[in-house]
Design a protein around this motif. Structure first.
Motif, short mmCIF file in Angstrom:
data_model
loop_
_atom_site.label_atom_id
_atom_site.label_comp_id
_atom_site.label_asym_id
_atom_site.label_seq_id
_atom_site.Cartn_x
_atom_site.Cartn_y
_atom_site.Cartn_z
N LEU A 172 -10.86 -71.42 -111.31
CA LEU A 172 -11.65 -71.14 -110.11
C LEU A 172 -10.98 -70.06 -109.27
CD1 LEU A 172 -12.96 -74.66 -109.04
CD2 LEU A 172 -14.34 -72.67 -109.69
N GLU A 173 -9.67 -70.12 -109.14
CA GLU A 173 -8.96 -69.09 -108.36
C GLU A 173 -9.08 -67.73 -109.03
OE1 GLU A 173 -7.96 -69.43 -105.24
OE2 GLU A 173 -8.71 -71.47 -105.44
N VAL A 174 -9.03 -67.68 -110.36
CA VAL A 174 -9.21 -66.43 -111.10
C VAL A 174 -10.62 -65.89 -110.86
CG1 VAL A 174 -9.41 -65.44 -113.42
CG2 VAL A 174 -7.47 -66.93 -112.87
N LEU A 175 -11.61 -66.79 -110.90
CA LEU A 175 -13.01 -66.37 -110.69
C LEU A 175 -13.24 -65.87 -109.27
CD1 LEU A 175 -14.86 -69.21 -112.65
CD2 LEU A 175 -14.36 -66.87 -113.41
N VAL A 176 -12.59 -66.49 -108.30
CA VAL A 176 -12.68 -66.02 -106.91
C VAL A 176 -12.03 -64.64 -106.81
CG1 VAL A 176 -11.82 -66.41 -104.56
CG2 VAL A 176 -12.81 -68.31 -105.86
N ASP A 177 -10.87 -64.51 -107.42
CA ASP A 177 -10.10 -63.28 -107.37
C ASP A 177 -10.87 -62.08 -107.94
OD1 ASP A 177 -7.61 -62.45 -106.37
OD2 ASP A 177 -6.82 -62.21 -108.41
N CYS A 178 -11.67 -62.31 -108.97
CA CYS A 178 -12.40 -61.18 -109.57
C CYS A 178 -13.84 -61.08 -109.05
CB CYS A 178 -12.34 -61.22 -111.09
SG CYS A 178 -13.17 -62.59 -111.89
N GLY A 179 -14.18 -61.84 -108.00
CA GLY A 179 -15.46 -61.69 -107.33
C GLY A 179 -16.64 -62.37 -108.01
N LEU A 180 -16.38 -63.27 -108.95
CA LEU A 180 -17.47 -63.97 -109.63
C LEU A 180 -17.87 -65.26 -108.93
CD1 LEU A 180 -16.29 -63.40 -113.29
CD2 LEU A 180 -18.28 -62.38 -112.15
N LYS A 238 -15.50 -68.75 -102.43
CA LYS A 238 -14.83 -69.97 -102.00
C LYS A 238 -15.11 -70.17 -100.52
CE LYS A 238 -10.17 -71.94 -101.94
NZ LYS A 238 -8.76 -71.67 -102.32
N HIS A 239 -15.50 -71.40 -100.16
CA HIS A 239 -15.80 -71.74 -98.76
C HIS A 239 -14.96 -72.94 -98.35
CE1 HIS A 239 -19.42 -69.20 -98.81
NE2 HIS A 239 -19.71 -69.75 -99.97
N ARG A 240 -14.64 -72.99 -97.08
CA ARG A 240 -14.03 -74.19 -96.49
C ARG A 240 -14.90 -74.55 -95.31
NH1 ARG A 240 -9.53 -76.53 -97.90
NH2 ARG A 240 -8.95 -77.01 -95.80
#
Length: 167
Positions: A69-77, A80-82
């Motif tokens: 998930l962190e990799v996917l967030v990092d590459c813009g796919l 992530k929300h809080r």
């Protein structure tokens, strides 16, 4: 269906390029997690994604889900929300490719997240950017409150079974 397949193919290509550029492994687990994410139309946490993978009999570890998930967030796919301010608020995720800019409504009782689009939001973003000489790349708008959905399972009730408007 064709649009979904095209979107997934684009996401797969973007993930592959990102993994190659960063020297990360192109594992089957990462691509299976990407596929699961892009099959969803909701906001989910890592544990929900992990359980969904296991329900489909895909043996992936929690650590792999969290790391991917962190990799996917990092590459813009993935975004992530809080939603919320408490320390115990879980991060929630949603796919980002093929999605128009939108805002969120979060129920503080049942914690459901609803999306809405309003063209005025883009106009505000543009006007604020122009007025303050700022190039806005994206925005996040979240409204918190109580939903009026009768299926809100954790909604407090009073003694008569009616919804308690003071809760």
């Amino acid at each position: 269906m064709q649009e979904t397949n095209s979107l997934l193919a684009t996401a797969r290509a973007k993930l592959e390029a990102s993994l190659l550029a960063k020297g990360l492994r192109r594992s089957g687990e990462r691509f299976a997690i990407l596929e699961e994410v892009y099959s969803r139309n909701d906001h989910f946490d890592a544990e929900e994604l992990f359980l969904a993978m296991h329900q489909k009999s895909y043996p992936v570890s929690r650590a792999t889900v969290y790391n991917t998930l962190e990799v996917l967030v990092d590459c813009g796919l993935v975004r992530k929300h809080r939603f919320g301010e408490e320390d115990n608020v879980k991060s929630r995720y949603e796919k980002s490719l093929g999605r128009q800019q939108h805002a969120h409504l979060v129920c503080t009782v049942c914690h459901k997240v609803k999306e809405f689009c309003d063209p005025r939001l883009h106009l505000i973003q543009t006007n604020v950017g122009n007025a303050l000489q700022f190039s806005v790349e994206s925005h996040s708008l979240v409204f918190y409150g109580q939903c009026t959905d009768e299926s809100c399972a954790t909604k407090p009730t009073d003694d008569t079974g009616k919804l308690d408007s003071n809760a």
